[in-house]
Design a protein around this motif. Structure first.
Motif, PDB file in Angstrom:
ATOM      1  N   ASP A 197       0.821  -1.200   0.000  1.00 22.80           N
ATOM      2  CA  ASP A 197       0.000   0.000   0.000  1.00 22.80           C
ATOM      3  C   ASP A 197       0.858   1.254   0.000  1.00 22.80           C
ATOM      4  O   ASP A 197       0.600   2.208  -0.713  1.00 22.80           O
ATOM      5  CB  ASP A 197      -0.911   0.008   1.231  1.00 22.80           C
ATOM      6  N   GLN A 198       1.882   1.176   0.816  1.00 24.37           N
ATOM      7  CA  GLN A 198       2.761   2.324   0.944  1.00 24.37           C
ATOM      8  C   GLN A 198       3.443   2.627  -0.378  1.00 24.37           C
ATOM      9  O   GLN A 198       3.577   3.770  -0.790  1.00 24.37           O
ATOM     10  CB  GLN A 198       3.823   2.028   1.997  1.00 24.37           C
ATOM     11  N   LEU A 199       3.866   1.566  -1.028  1.00 25.14           N
ATOM     12  CA  LEU A 199       4.550   1.725  -2.300  1.00 25.14           C
ATOM     13  C   LEU A 199       3.641   2.412  -3.304  1.00 25.14           C
ATOM     14  O   LEU A 199       4.019   3.328  -4.015  1.00 25.14           O
ATOM     15  CB  LEU A 199       4.970   0.347  -2.823  1.00 25.14           C
ATOM     16  N   GLU A 200       2.412   1.943  -3.326  1.00 25.36           N
ATOM     17  CA  GLU A 200       1.447   2.515  -4.252  1.00 25.36           C
ATOM     18  C   GLU A 200       1.223   3.989  -3.938  1.00 25.36           C
ATOM     19  O   GLU A 200       1.151   4.836  -4.812  1.00 25.36           O
ATOM     20  CB  GLU A 200       0.135   1.747  -4.146  1.00 25.36           C
ATOM     21  N   GLU A 201       1.147   4.237  -2.656  1.00 25.29           N
ATOM     22  CA  GLU A 201       0.926   5.607  -2.228  1.00 25.29           C
ATOM     23  C   GLU A 201       2.065   6.504  -2.684  1.00 25.29           C
ATOM     24  O   GLU A 201       1.854   7.623  -3.144  1.00 25.29           O
ATOM     25  CB  GLU A 201       0.812   5.629  -0.710  1.00 25.29           C
ATOM     26  N   GLU A 202       3.263   5.965  -2.574  1.00 23.71           N
ATOM     27  CA  GLU A 202       4.426   6.752  -2.967  1.00 23.71           C
ATOM     28  C   GLU A 202       4.368   7.108  -4.436  1.00 23.71           C
ATOM     29  O   GLU A 202       4.684   8.217  -4.848  1.00 23.71           O
ATOM     30  CB  GLU A 202       5.693   5.961  -2.695  1.00 23.71           C
TER      31      GLU A 202
ATOM     32  N   TYR B 205      20.846  -9.268 -12.566  1.00 28.11           N
ATOM     33  CA  TYR B 205      20.273  -7.928 -12.523  1.00 28.11           C
ATOM     34  C   TYR B 205      21.382  -6.879 -12.534  1.00 28.11           C
ATOM     35  O   TYR B 205      22.528  -7.163 -12.217  1.00 28.11           O
ATOM     36  CB  TYR B 205      19.410  -7.744 -11.271  1.00 28.11           C
ATOM     37  N   ARG B 206      20.995  -5.703 -12.897  1.00 28.24           N
ATOM     38  CA  ARG B 206      21.979  -4.616 -12.932  1.00 28.24           C
ATOM     39  C   ARG B 206      21.837  -3.773 -11.672  1.00 28.24           C
ATOM     40  O   ARG B 206      20.741  -3.390 -11.277  1.00 28.24           O
ATOM     41  CB  ARG B 206      21.772  -3.770 -14.190  1.00 28.24           C
ATOM     42  N   TRP B 207      22.969  -3.475 -11.070  1.00 26.12           N
ATOM     43  CA  TRP B 207      22.971  -2.759  -9.809  1.00 26.12           C
ATOM     44  C   TRP B 207      23.828  -1.519  -9.897  1.00 26.12           C
ATOM     45  O   TRP B 207      24.843  -1.500 -10.577  1.00 26.12           O
ATOM     46  CB  TRP B 207      23.510  -3.666  -8.703  1.00 26.12           C
ATOM     47  N   ARG B 208      23.403  -0.518  -9.187  1.00 28.74           N
ATOM     48  CA  ARG B 208      24.216   0.694  -9.068  1.00 28.74           C
ATOM     49  C   ARG B 208      24.626   0.854  -7.608  1.00 28.74           C
ATOM     50  O   ARG B 208      23.803   0.836  -6.710  1.00 28.74           O
ATOM     51  CB  ARG B 208      23.440   1.926  -9.518  1.00 28.74           C
ATOM     52  N   LYS B 209      25.887   1.018  -7.443  1.00 27.02           N
ATOM     53  CA  LYS B 209      26.394   1.192  -6.087  1.00 27.02           C
ATOM     54  C   LYS B 209      26.087   2.608  -5.616  1.00 27.02           C
ATOM     55  O   LYS B 209      26.349   3.577  -6.314  1.00 27.02           O
ATOM     56  CB  LYS B 209      27.903   0.964  -6.076  1.00 27.02           C
TER      57      LYS B 209
ATOM     58  N   THR C  53      19.125  -0.960 -10.873  1.00 23.79           N
ATOM     59  CA  THR C  53      19.130   0.207 -11.754  1.00 23.79           C
ATOM     60  C   THR C  53      17.802   0.413 -12.475  1.00 23.79           C
ATOM     61  O   THR C  53      17.556   1.473 -13.010  1.00 23.79           O
ATOM     62  CB  THR C  53      20.233   0.073 -12.819  1.00 23.79           C
ATOM     63  N   SER C  54      16.990  -0.601 -12.446  1.00 24.68           N
ATOM     64  CA  SER C  54      15.714  -0.474 -13.136  1.00 24.68           C
ATOM     65  C   SER C  54      14.831   0.555 -12.432  1.00 24.68           C
ATOM     66  O   SER C  54      14.721   0.564 -11.206  1.00 24.68           O
ATOM     67  CB  SER C  54      15.007  -1.826 -13.163  1.00 24.68           C
ATOM     68  N   THR C  55      14.224   1.397 -13.231  1.00 25.83           N
ATOM     69  CA  THR C  55      13.347   2.412 -12.642  1.00 25.83           C
ATOM     70  C   THR C  55      12.139   1.745 -12.012  1.00 25.83           C
ATOM     71  O   THR C  55      11.641   0.741 -12.492  1.00 25.83           O
ATOM     72  CB  THR C  55      12.872   3.393 -13.720  1.00 25.83           C
ATOM     73  N   ALA C  56      11.694   2.305 -10.933  1.00 27.44           N
ATOM     74  CA  ALA C  56      10.524   1.804 -10.211  1.00 27.44           C
ATOM     75  C   ALA C  56      10.778   0.454  -9.552  1.00 27.44           C
ATOM     76  O   ALA C  56       9.859  -0.195  -9.099  1.00 27.44           O
ATOM     77  CB  ALA C  56       9.300   1.713 -11.127  1.00 27.44           C
ATOM     78  N   CYS C  57      12.009   0.045  -9.538  1.00 26.40           N
ATOM     79  CA  CYS C  57      12.351  -1.183  -8.815  1.00 26.40           C
ATOM     80  C   CYS C  57      13.177  -0.791  -7.595  1.00 26.40           C
ATOM     81  O   CYS C  57      14.252  -0.216  -7.714  1.00 26.40           O
ATOM     82  CB  CYS C  57      13.140  -2.144  -9.694  1.00 26.40           C
TER      83      CYS C  57
ATOM     84  N   PRO D  37      11.530  -8.456 -14.962  1.00 26.52           N
ATOM     85  CA  PRO D  37      12.378  -9.611 -15.246  1.00 26.52           C
ATOM     86  C   PRO D  37      13.835  -9.210 -15.299  1.00 26.52           C
ATOM     87  O   PRO D  37      14.162  -8.040 -15.484  1.00 26.52           O
ATOM     88  CB  PRO D  37      11.895 -10.088 -16.611  1.00 26.52           C
ATOM     89  N   SER D  38      14.659 -10.211 -15.140  1.00 24.61           N
ATOM     90  CA  SER D  38      16.084  -9.945 -15.195  1.00 24.61           C
ATOM     91  C   SER D  38      16.487  -9.451 -16.575  1.00 24.61           C
ATOM     92  O   SER D  38      16.145 -10.042 -17.589  1.00 24.61           O
ATOM     93  CB  SER D  38      16.863 -11.218 -14.873  1.00 24.61           C
TER      94      SER D  38
END
Length: 319
Positions: A123-128, A169-173, A192-196, A223-224
DNA sequence: CGCTTTTGACCAGCGC
DNA sequence: GCGCTGGTCAAAAGCG
């Protein structure tokens, strides 16, 4: 919680736990990834200590797992997933004395906190998403009101020379911190994926520098990007080919095919002593090629090895 | 040029 | 209130 004590104890003794002790080798992972709290299974070994292809077995169960699982499987040879733990577990939250079975209150509280926080996470995520704060002040106020909203976490240890394990998956430090009582820093990564909002922390064990502890937080909403997910139908209907259904770009294909073709392994036997419950109760996914030698499997049946030193006896009997 | 990493600063939570 | 620690931010640097 006993589970956490066991994990700490394992760390203190610098001992690998033995084979799995649940009738379903991945039940703990399922529980946790579903956001539930499993007290019955705190950690398990996915393959025996010293074996160098445990990663494969994780992928072997990919079709049965929630979306988070692929990110849990580092694709490295000589990497043994030694343990998982269902909470905010840090290597540095250890008891002061090696033989102590007590755990830090911070660690326990983290677990409790998650148990309550996870309820409204969606719920919180949706709210955000619909109510983005526009200024830093608003952001700050928002943060304060949220009070450390946390996603489910999943921590596991791998034996690897590489700190940041490739997981598809791709990660940003986004940060690195020195860790108290440890010469090794802790690194913070974000998908790095948006909204993830998936994050992960990576740190090296102070007790055993060869062990990397990776803590994932949250579940991927996509997905990956590097590893196409296999489909159940494809997997079940045909003999799965590693090149088509389990492509792992970061892992040398030669190594994979080597294990698939030359290392007969039945994970269910390995865990349950001959009762192939995982395949039988699973999704119908089935694989002809197996992973460990019969000799290894039978050895595990009769001898829990290091596991019996670490896993409480009542848990061993639960099979 | 765009993306990632580095790194010091900042903030929140917690114990004392 | 203060200090410590974990976690995050964000500007600068690095890299392809």
């Amino acid at each position: 919680m006993d589970v956490k004590k066991d994990v700490v104890k394992m760390e203190d003794n610098r001992t690998n736990i033995g084979c799995g002790f649940s009738s379903s080798p991945f039940s703990g992972i399922f529980d946790f990834c579903e956001g539930e709290k499993s007290s019955s299974l705190g950690f398990m070994e996915l393959l025996g200590a010293g074996q160098d292809f445990c990663t494969n077995s994780l992928f072997d169960y990919l079709p049965q797992t929630p979306s988070m699982l692929p990110s849990l499987a580092p694709n490295f040879p000589n990497t043994s997933i030694m343990a998982k733990e269902c909470s905010d577990y840090s290597l540095n939250q250890q008891p002061a004395t090696p033989n102590s079975s007590s755990i830090s209150s911070a660690s326990s509280e983290a677990l409790n906190e998650e148990q309550t926080d996870n309820k409204g996470a969606a719920d919180q995520l949706e709210e955000e998403e619909h109510d983005q704060p526009k200024t830093k002040k608003e952001l700050k106020a928002k943060k304060a009101s949220q009070k450390r909203q946390r996603e489910p976490r999943f921590a596991f240890m791998t034996k690897s020379e590489v700190d940041h394990l490739e997981d598809g998956y791709r990660w940003r430090k986004y940060g690195q911190k020195a860790v108290k009582n440890s010469p090794f820093p802790r690194s913070y990564y974000r998908c790095t994926s948006t909204a993830c909002n998936v994050k992960k922390r990576v740190e090296r064990s102070f007790n055993d520098p060869s062990i990397v502890v990776t803590t994932y937080e949250g579940q991927h909403t996509h997905p990956s990007p590097l590893m196409p997910r296999p489909t159940l139908t494809a997997s079940a209907s045909a003999q799965p080919s590693i090149s088509t259904t389990f492509a792992m770009p970061s892992m040398p294909r030669t190594l994979l095919s080597h294990h698939y073709q030359q290392q007969p392994f039945n994970f269910c036997n390995y865990v349950n002593g001959g009762s192939p419950t995982a395949n039988a109760s699973g999704t119908g996914f089935h694989r002809e090629r197996r992973f460990c030698t019969p000799a290894t499997g039978s050895a595990m049946l009769t001898d829990h090895g290091l596991l019996q030193d670490i896993v409480p006896s009542h848990m061993l009997k639960q099979e």
